[in-house]
Design a protein around this motif. Sequence first.
Motif, PDB file in Angstrom:
ATOM      1  N   ASP A  15       0.844  -1.194   0.000  1.00  0.00           N
ATOM      2  CA  ASP A  15       0.000   0.000   0.000  1.00  0.00           C
ATOM      3  C   ASP A  15       0.880   1.246   0.000  1.00  0.00           C
ATOM      4  N   ILE A  16       0.354   2.329  -0.575  1.00  0.00           N
ATOM      5  CA  ILE A  16       1.026   3.619  -0.509  1.00  0.00           C
ATOM      6  C   ILE A  16       0.358   4.401   0.621  1.00  0.00           C
ATOM      7  N   GLU A  17       1.160   4.863   1.573  1.00  0.00           N
ATOM      8  CA  GLU A  17       0.646   5.615   2.705  1.00  0.00           C
ATOM      9  C   GLU A  17       1.586   6.781   2.984  1.00  0.00           C
ATOM     10  N   GLU A  18       1.066   7.768   3.693  1.00  0.00           N
ATOM     11  CA  GLU A  18       1.871   8.927   4.059  1.00  0.00           C
ATOM     12  C   GLU A  18       2.241   8.834   5.535  1.00  0.00           C
ATOM     13  N   PHE A  19       3.518   9.017   5.825  1.00  0.00           N
ATOM     14  CA  PHE A  19       4.017   9.024   7.194  1.00  0.00           C
ATOM     15  C   PHE A  19       4.806  10.302   7.400  1.00  0.00           C
ATOM     16  N   ASN A  20       4.332  11.127   8.322  1.00  0.00           N
ATOM     17  CA  ASN A  20       5.000  12.391   8.626  1.00  0.00           C
ATOM     18  C   ASN A  20       5.234  13.228   7.367  1.00  0.00           C
ATOM     19  N   GLY A  21       4.243  13.236   6.475  1.00  0.00           N
ATOM     20  CA  GLY A  21       4.323  14.039   5.260  1.00  0.00           C
ATOM     21  C   GLY A  21       5.124  13.414   4.131  1.00  0.00           C
ATOM     22  N   ARG A  22       5.545  12.168   4.273  1.00  0.00           N
ATOM     23  CA  ARG A  22       6.359  11.510   3.243  1.00  0.00           C
ATOM     24  C   ARG A  22       5.611  10.297   2.702  1.00  0.00           C
ATOM     25  N   CYS A  68       5.156   6.752   1.253  1.00  0.00           N
ATOM     26  CA  CYS A  68       5.905   5.506   1.416  1.00  0.00           C
ATOM     27  C   CYS A  68       5.120   4.357   0.808  1.00  0.00           C
ATOM     28  N   ILE A  69       5.854   3.342   0.378  1.00  0.00           N
ATOM     29  CA  ILE A  69       5.234   2.067   0.058  1.00  0.00           C
ATOM     30  C   ILE A  69       5.464   1.183   1.288  1.00  0.00           C
ATOM     31  N   VAL A  70       4.427   0.453   1.662  1.00  0.00           N
ATOM     32  CA  VAL A  70       4.494  -0.387   2.858  1.00  0.00           C
ATOM     33  C   VAL A  70       4.597  -1.843   2.399  1.00  0.00           C
ATOM     34  N   CYS A  71       5.677  -2.507   2.770  1.00  0.00           N
ATOM     35  CA  CYS A  71       5.876  -3.895   2.367  1.00  0.00           C
ATOM     36  C   CYS A  71       4.754  -4.759   2.937  1.00  0.00           C
ATOM     37  N   ILE A 106       8.927   2.392   3.214  1.00  0.00           N
ATOM     38  CA  ILE A 106      10.021   2.834   2.348  1.00  0.00           C
ATOM     39  C   ILE A 106       9.556   4.081   1.604  1.00  0.00           C
ATOM     40  N   THR A 107      10.312   5.178   1.718  1.00  0.00           N
ATOM     41  CA  THR A 107       9.908   6.407   1.034  1.00  0.00           C
ATOM     42  C   THR A 107      10.030   6.229  -0.479  1.00  0.00           C
ATOM     43  N   GLU A 141      13.195   8.720  -1.862  1.00  0.00           N
ATOM     44  CA  GLU A 141      14.611   8.460  -1.594  1.00  0.00           C
ATOM     45  C   GLU A 141      14.953   7.006  -1.322  1.00  0.00           C
ATOM     46  N   GLY A 142      13.942   6.170  -1.034  1.00  0.00           N
ATOM     47  CA  GLY A 142      14.219   4.781  -0.683  1.00  0.00           C
ATOM     48  C   GLY A 142      14.647   4.607   0.758  1.00  0.00           C
ATOM     49  N   GLU A 143      14.346   5.584   1.600  1.00  0.00           N
ATOM     50  CA  GLU A 143      14.699   5.492   3.015  1.00  0.00           C
ATOM     51  C   GLU A 143      13.742   4.566   3.755  1.00  0.00           C
ATOM     52  N   GLY A 144      14.283   3.813   4.677  1.00  0.00           N
ATOM     53  CA  GLY A 144      13.447   3.021   5.562  1.00  0.00           C
ATOM     54  C   GLY A 144      13.031   3.892   6.741  1.00  0.00           C
ATOM     55  N   LEU A 145      11.745   3.932   7.049  1.00  0.00           N
ATOM     56  CA  LEU A 145      11.261   4.726   8.174  1.00  0.00           C
ATOM     57  C   LEU A 145      10.817   3.814   9.304  1.00  0.00           C
TER      58      LEU A 145
END
Length: 175
Positions: A79-86, A88-91, A98-99, A102-106
């Motif tokens: 799913d695509i979700e927003e976390f703290n304004g970013r 992310c795709i959620v595995c 994952i943003t 940038e591909g950052e793990g949150l």
Amino acid sequence: MSSEEETSQTSTPSSFPPPSSSPAPASHLIGRKEDIVKAGRLIKTVNVCREILVLYHQGTLHAMDLRCYHAGGPLQHGDIEEFNGRLCIVCPWHKYKITLAEGEGLYQAVDDPTVKPLRTHWRSKGVKQRIHKVTEVKGSVYVTLNDCSEAIESDVYQTERYRTGSIQAQTNPKP
């Protein structure tokens, strides 16, 4: 930016050169933008060995390695979700975030676990997923692979060893 060309601003690492009126020589044709927009997500193998996920979300095209950096989960089902304004795709396997840009793990951190109620906030683990540049030229979508020589954790799932083991496990299920 001309009407004939659009470049995904959020999926373009700063190491890439500015867009031009034609795709870079190392670009790989993914398909027509209208088809990708309609499908929402597309999986493509480029350079015979790199599986990437191209997705369209909120008017922007993104591209990243197909399998999650953590355990190889299939991101095309995330799913695509927003976390703290970013965004992310959620595995789908372990809910790793994952943003898209940038591909950052949150992860959600706790300030002080002894203080109630707990106060949490989102923090970055750093870049974990390889993100690729997406370019649109005259309605065709191209991806230029991120050629950063520094290893990124999602690279593990792009190896022949992983693919061979994964295929064998699928064809020889345990009784």
